[in-house]
Design a protein around this motif. Structure first.
Motif, PDB file in Angstrom:
ATOM      1  N   ASN A  61       0.748  -1.195  -0.147  1.00  0.00           N
ATOM      2  CA  ASN A  61       0.125  -0.041   0.040  1.00  0.00           C
ATOM      3  C   ASN A  61       0.838   1.307   0.015  1.00  0.00           C
ATOM      4  OD1 ASN A  61      -1.672   2.237   1.484  1.00  0.00           O
ATOM      5  ND2 ASN A  61      -3.174   1.052   0.493  1.00  0.00           N
ATOM      6  N   ASP A 107      -1.639  -4.255   2.320  1.00  0.00           N
ATOM      7  CA  ASP A 107      -3.062  -4.063   2.452  1.00  0.00           C
ATOM      8  C   ASP A 107      -3.726  -5.089   3.301  1.00  0.00           C
ATOM      9  OD1 ASP A 107      -3.345  -1.730   0.664  1.00  0.00           O
ATOM     10  OD2 ASP A 107      -3.126  -3.130  -1.028  1.00  0.00           O
ATOM     11  N   LYS A 146      -2.690  -1.398   6.099  1.00  0.00           N
ATOM     12  CA  LYS A 146      -3.864  -0.748   5.643  1.00  0.00           C
ATOM     13  C   LYS A 146      -5.336  -1.251   5.736  1.00  0.00           C
ATOM     14  CE  LYS A 146      -5.882   3.013   3.157  1.00  0.00           C
ATOM     15  NZ  LYS A 146      -7.130   2.504   3.192  1.00  0.00           N
ATOM     16  N   GLU A 152      -7.144   7.679   2.927  1.00  0.00           N
ATOM     17  CA  GLU A 152      -5.881   7.833   2.684  1.00  0.00           C
ATOM     18  C   GLU A 152      -5.108   9.155   3.212  1.00  0.00           C
ATOM     19  OE1 GLU A 152      -4.022   6.292   0.315  1.00  0.00           O
ATOM     20  OE2 GLU A 152      -5.592   4.515   0.552  1.00  0.00           O
TER      21      GLU A 152
END
Length: 161
Positions: A61, A107, A146, A152
């Protein structure tokens, strides 16, 4: 042609006589031109190559710790600032070899071991292909995961309309 004229002409290696206007090519310096001189590669070059190669792996990520990503996000917003592709990468480069330390964010839901293996393979292939250096080790530290519902950090909402 007289005997005297024939004796004054230089001979080629095969014994044939050169014509008077022919220039002889002499190698100077000896050896292959590619081996003359030295090429040095800066740590930052290897760090950029490794950073880009690591980001190409599915499941990665971001690169770097939370603090370095925050500072990087601020630096990216400054006019004239540029994204740091080497964020989260540290390289030690010698004459023939290099060692790398990477800090990544993965991720949620991906296999960390699979992502780490893929990052290692991609980074080693890219660095060795582009620099000719032997990559002796790639150490990977996973600093965060993440989550799907996290915002974000890179794209904050603008207060202006």
């Amino acid at each position: 042609m007289t005997d005297m004229t024939e004796r004054n002409r230089p001979e080629t290696p095969e014994g044939a006589v050169e014509s008077p206007g022919t220039r002889r090519t002499t190698k100077r310096g000896g050896g292959d031109p590619a081996t003359r001189g030295r090429t040095t590669i800066a740590d930052g070059v290897v760090e950029k190559i490794a950073g880009l190669a690591a980001r190409d792996v599915l499941g990665v990520n971001a690169m770097g710790s939370g603090l370095s990503r925050s500072f990087g996000a601020m630096r990216d917003r400054v006019p004239g600032g540029s994204k740091s592709v080497a964020r989260g990468v540290k390289a030690e480069v010698g004459e023939l070899q290099t060692a790398l330390d990477l800090e990544i964010v993965v991720d949620y839901g991906v296999s960390i071991t699979d992502v780490a293996r893929a990052v290692r393979e991609n980074v080693i292939a890219a660095v060795e292909r582009m620099t000719g250096l032997e990559v002796v080790e790639v150490n990977i530290a996973v600093s965060d995961v993440k989550l799907p519902d996290e915002e974000e950090e890179e794209e904050p909402e603008s207060r202006l309309q």
